[in-house]
Write a protein that holds these residues in place. Structure first.
Motif, PDB file in Angstrom:
ATOM      1  N   ARG A 180      -6.252  77.042 -40.863  1.00  0.00           N
ATOM      2  CA  ARG A 180      -6.642  78.442 -40.556  1.00  0.00           C
ATOM      3  C   ARG A 180      -7.958  78.071 -39.640  1.00  0.00           C
ATOM      4  O   ARG A 180      -8.764  79.152 -38.895  1.00  0.00           O
ATOM      5  N   ILE A 181      -8.585  76.866 -39.438  1.00  0.00           N
ATOM      6  CA  ILE A 181      -9.847  76.849 -38.794  1.00  0.00           C
ATOM      7  C   ILE A 181      -9.389  75.861 -37.493  1.00  0.00           C
ATOM      8  O   ILE A 181     -10.143  75.553 -36.811  1.00  0.00           O
ATOM      9  N   LYS A 182      -8.317  75.348 -37.414  1.00  0.00           N
ATOM     10  CA  LYS A 182      -7.711  74.161 -36.348  1.00  0.00           C
ATOM     11  C   LYS A 182      -8.442  74.586 -34.951  1.00  0.00           C
ATOM     12  O   LYS A 182      -8.841  73.957 -34.452  1.00  0.00           O
ATOM     13  N   SER A 183      -8.191  76.056 -34.486  1.00  0.00           N
ATOM     14  CA  SER A 183      -8.447  76.501 -33.215  1.00  0.00           C
ATOM     15  C   SER A 183      -9.918  76.233 -32.969  1.00  0.00           C
ATOM     16  O   SER A 183     -10.428  75.559 -31.995  1.00  0.00           O
ATOM     17  N   ARG A 184     -10.860  76.608 -33.961  1.00  0.00           N
ATOM     18  CA  ARG A 184     -12.160  76.741 -33.701  1.00  0.00           C
ATOM     19  C   ARG A 184     -12.541  75.266 -33.942  1.00  0.00           C
ATOM     20  O   ARG A 184     -13.545  75.063 -33.156  1.00  0.00           O
ATOM     21  N   LEU A 185     -12.013  74.200 -34.667  1.00  0.00           N
ATOM     22  CA  LEU A 185     -12.602  72.969 -34.867  1.00  0.00           C
ATOM     23  C   LEU A 185     -12.042  72.297 -33.434  1.00  0.00           C
ATOM     24  O   LEU A 185     -12.690  71.523 -33.045  1.00  0.00           O
TER      25      LEU A 185
END
Ligand code: ATP
Ligand code: ATP
Ligand code: MG
Ligand code: MG
Lengths: 469, 469
Positions: A180-185
């Motif tokens: 769920r956070i991959k792209s922001r990370l």
């Protein structure tokens, strides 16, 4: 029948972990990576060593709720820590080396500890910290005694260090939700690389995929120097603390000795204005005189401008390079970078740097309208954009139409604020408060850059019109 | 050469006062009023006495920078405090009476203390707290030892109490800027009165102007009862703490004795599912079994629904009354109030209540479009709207067009979340994190209310069409 009690700082953050940025399993992964990576970057910059940082997130098990257990491991070639400091630095809240007046990413003394706390309460696993400052390598396996805010050492090994390795390895287990956070990370890592081009970062994600952000330059920024406080930042509390430790025997000696920007003549002039005798002993200052002194200091215009040797701006050259590379700009695009002179708020020196970019490449990558990229002390800020001071300036203080920017113009605004104290509104460092002086400086630096933007846009419009005839 | 040190909790908030909501002189006035008023309301509700609260802000002196020194004084008829608790309650961070599992506005144990700290560092003046629980009246004049997080008692008077007064008076001096925050502050007081109609509030501002919010009813809400934790909230840390104090001699006795919603049969079924013997001694549970138990507890569907006696929702009747009065609604307007059954997130019970209003009165007062009014544990939330979970639900999760709401429809959405633990993202209680279960409940309750809204709007459209023919 009403029960009164106190709780420890670690207990407070155990009960209120959203306050530290760990608000749900996907944000927890982001917060953990942030806190550990920023500690490693600080440690490498502290000894002006080009950072080599390896970050690996491995999935141990998945659970029904959509969350997984991960092993998070980060390794750096930074300063390392003395063995007697490792337990407190990592397993005690409000303990650290960044309480001094020099720019660094870390500032609160709790980020790494709360990451370890979160791992511990979600998996019951200890953290392993391996570190050396050049001598023996020390490996500690620890947990946090949350009710007492103290480290509990489960194991302590001392290993030889033939190669003279210096650095730190942190390994912990935590619950999280990477997908769920991959792209922001990944945005966070890309933007980190953009403003720290001297760093070599490797990230291996739970899928086994490797992301490498190669070093773009070996030139390290100058090391921020600790400085004396600026007299604009005097308040009754820090005055009281200085008086209790000072060796100065007169208020004049006190002012010139404890603060930056106060020469002998300036001290005379200031004390005269504040109605305080030069020869007054600091310890004999009455409370009402202290308040008068503090008020007068804030309004006094003739202290020297703040000493910016405690700051480490990115600099116009590196910022331009990083943005050109990161946004893939060509010579058909417009890019204007502006770095302002240092200013202060509440006595803390700060510098604002900005860049405005527009053109065909921007139009391809971003929808029409404004995209804001924010940094504070080289930390990318990716959340709560509209709560912070930068958004307020871009959307309320700048009249973009006077610079030929319409809602159809695709534009990227990059803002970096660096200071010995960033006015973060949250422990998770998500955004900055609208401190009046900081807001004013951001407004002025963007207006300066926007004047060049206006010329570019009006010229492009003219060229476009002539082409159509 | 790298210096490691620790700092106290009060020192942390002295250095980072924006984190507590004191980000500039006008926000400081708002934060101070909020923290003191919420303490007084909690104290009156704690003993089910209709609150009579007097708040006065007096200007002592104005300074060139636009800020002023104020005296802030608040008086309530609440529980008062035992004399031995007054110094720590007001002059120690992380000390209070609200660390229990029952709904109250206060939760962190620091709001009142940080207000006093802010006053002290901006004016060097002590705070005076006068309080009685029915016996003698105690008057303390105190300052905070910020480096040690301890109270310093400058004066302590004991006065007779012939009338048997019970309550608390807090008086302090602080720097602030009332004019910049005046309208928001008055909104805060109005919205407080809207959801606490049993409270009688008087506010005298620096201009000498008196604002009175009269009591609308004598009916106090039922007192929230402290409850046992719900097993969905088990984590390894609180399990460990319970084990260290439990008298239970088997895991079955442990589950039924320490948690709500676990009957004898349920305990059997749950322990069997988790693969743990009924008769296992709690103290002999191995770490991996504890983790298994915690994971299983979170997914187990057959614990009873959470006990909501620890909560104090506003209730559909009072909420409707308060909104009608506050928004001045007539019978031509639409108002739908919905209160959901209790739910839990991480084992904390919570209730979401909502109201949707539209119609000619709304159109007159508010521009077209949606106005959101938010509450958490009866505290009005007036800042950082777009960072919080309520805004996310209203703007992303609800497809308003399917309910006949267009961008031209003037609509007010009121949302109240009450819980034993509100997932605040900031120490200043500005907004709530997007906890998945809380987000889901808010979404569902708004959808339920929106179905009635859809009928009203389609009927109004039909009536409008027929009138035009
Ligand atoms: N990788 C590392 N290398 C060297 N020192 C480290 C490393 N990680 C942590 N430390 C030390 O541990 C201390 C505490 O770290 P922690 O992240 O808890 O707080 P901080 O970095 O000082 O402040 P913040 O809460 O803002 O991150 C740091 O100040 C630093 O001295
Ligand atoms: N007006 C009052 N009447 C009675 N007790 C009070 C009053 N004000 C404060 N207290 C007591 O002092 C304690 C500390 O207050 P403080 O505001 O610092 O923290 P809190 O209210 O517990 O939590 P929060 O930080 O969320 O406000 C309270 O828990 C309460 O017991
Ligand atoms: Mg850190
Ligand atoms: Mg309080």
């Amino acid at each position: 029948e009403i029960v009164y009690q106190s709780i420890s700082p670690s207990d407070f953050f155990y009960r209120n972990r959203e306050i530290a940025g760990f608000s749900n399993p996907s944000r927890a992964v982001y917060a953990a990576v942030r806190e550990l990576l920023e500690n490693s970057l600080d440690a490498c910059e502290r000894q002006r060593v080009p950072p080599d940082i390896f970050l690996r997130l491995t999935e141990v098990s998945a659970s029904e709720g959509g969350t997984s257990i991960y092993i998070m491991r980060i390794e750096d070639n930074g300063t390392g820590l003395p063995s007697d400091q490792i337990p407190s630095a990592f397993c005690r809240v409000f303990y650290g080396s960044k309480y001094t007046l020099q720019q660094s990413r870390g500032t609160f003394g709790l980020g790494g500890t709360i990451t370890i706390l979160y791992g511990q309460i979600t998996t019951h696993q200890p953290v392993t910290v391996t570190s050396s400052t050049g001598g023996d390598i020390h490996e500690f396996t620890m947990m946090i005694d949350i009710e007492r805010n103290e480290p509990m050492i489960l194991k302590h090994k001392v290993l030889g260090n033939k190669k003279g390795w210096r650095g730190t390895v942190v390994q912990l287990q935590m619950e999280g939700d990477y997908s769920r956070i991959k792209s922001r990370l990944l945005d966070y890592l890309k933007q980190t690389a953009m403003v720290s081009p001297y760093a070599d970062l490797t990230f291996v994600d739970p899928g086994g995929r490797l992301y490498r952000f190669e070093r773009g330059t070996d030139m390290m920024p100058p090391l921020p120097q600790p400085v004396k406080p600026h007299p604009h930042g005097i308040d009754v509390e820090n005055f009281r603390r200085l008086v209790s430790v000072t060796k100065a025997r007169s208020m004049k000696e006190f002012m010139t000795g404890h603060f930056q920007g106060v020469g002998s003549k300036t001290a005379d002039k200031f004390l005269k204005l504040a109605g305080i005798g030069n020869r007054t002993r600091p310890s004999s200052m009455k409370p009402e005189d202290i308040v008068t002194l503090v008020r007068a200091a804030r309004e006094f215009k003739d202290f020297k401008r703040p000493d910016a040797s405690c700051l480490s701006p990115i600099g116009e050259e590196l910022l331009e390079k990083g943005i050109r590379k990161e946004l893939g700009l060509t010579e058909n695009d417009f890019l204007k970078v502006v770095s302002r002179k240092p200013s202060t708020y509440l006595g803390f020196p700060f510098i604002v740097e900005t860049a405005l970019a527009t053109g065909p490449t921007i139009r391809k990558q971003y929808k029409a309208g404004t995209t804001i990229i924010r940094f504070a002390n080289r930390i990318p800020l990716l959340f709560d954009e509209s709560s912070g001071v930068i958004w307020k300036v871009v959307n309320r203080n700048i009249h973009w139409d006077t610079y030929n920017v319409s809602s159809d113009t695709p534009m990227v605004v990059v803002v970096h604020v660096c200071s010995t104290k960033i006015p973060y509104k949250t422990v998770g460092k998500e955004y900055m408060a609208d401190q009046p002086e900081v807001e004013k400086e951001i407004t002025n630096v963007i207006r300066t850059a926007a004047r060049s933007l206006r010329l570019f846009i009006s010229r492009s419009i003219r060229i476009e019109r002539e082409r159509r005839r």
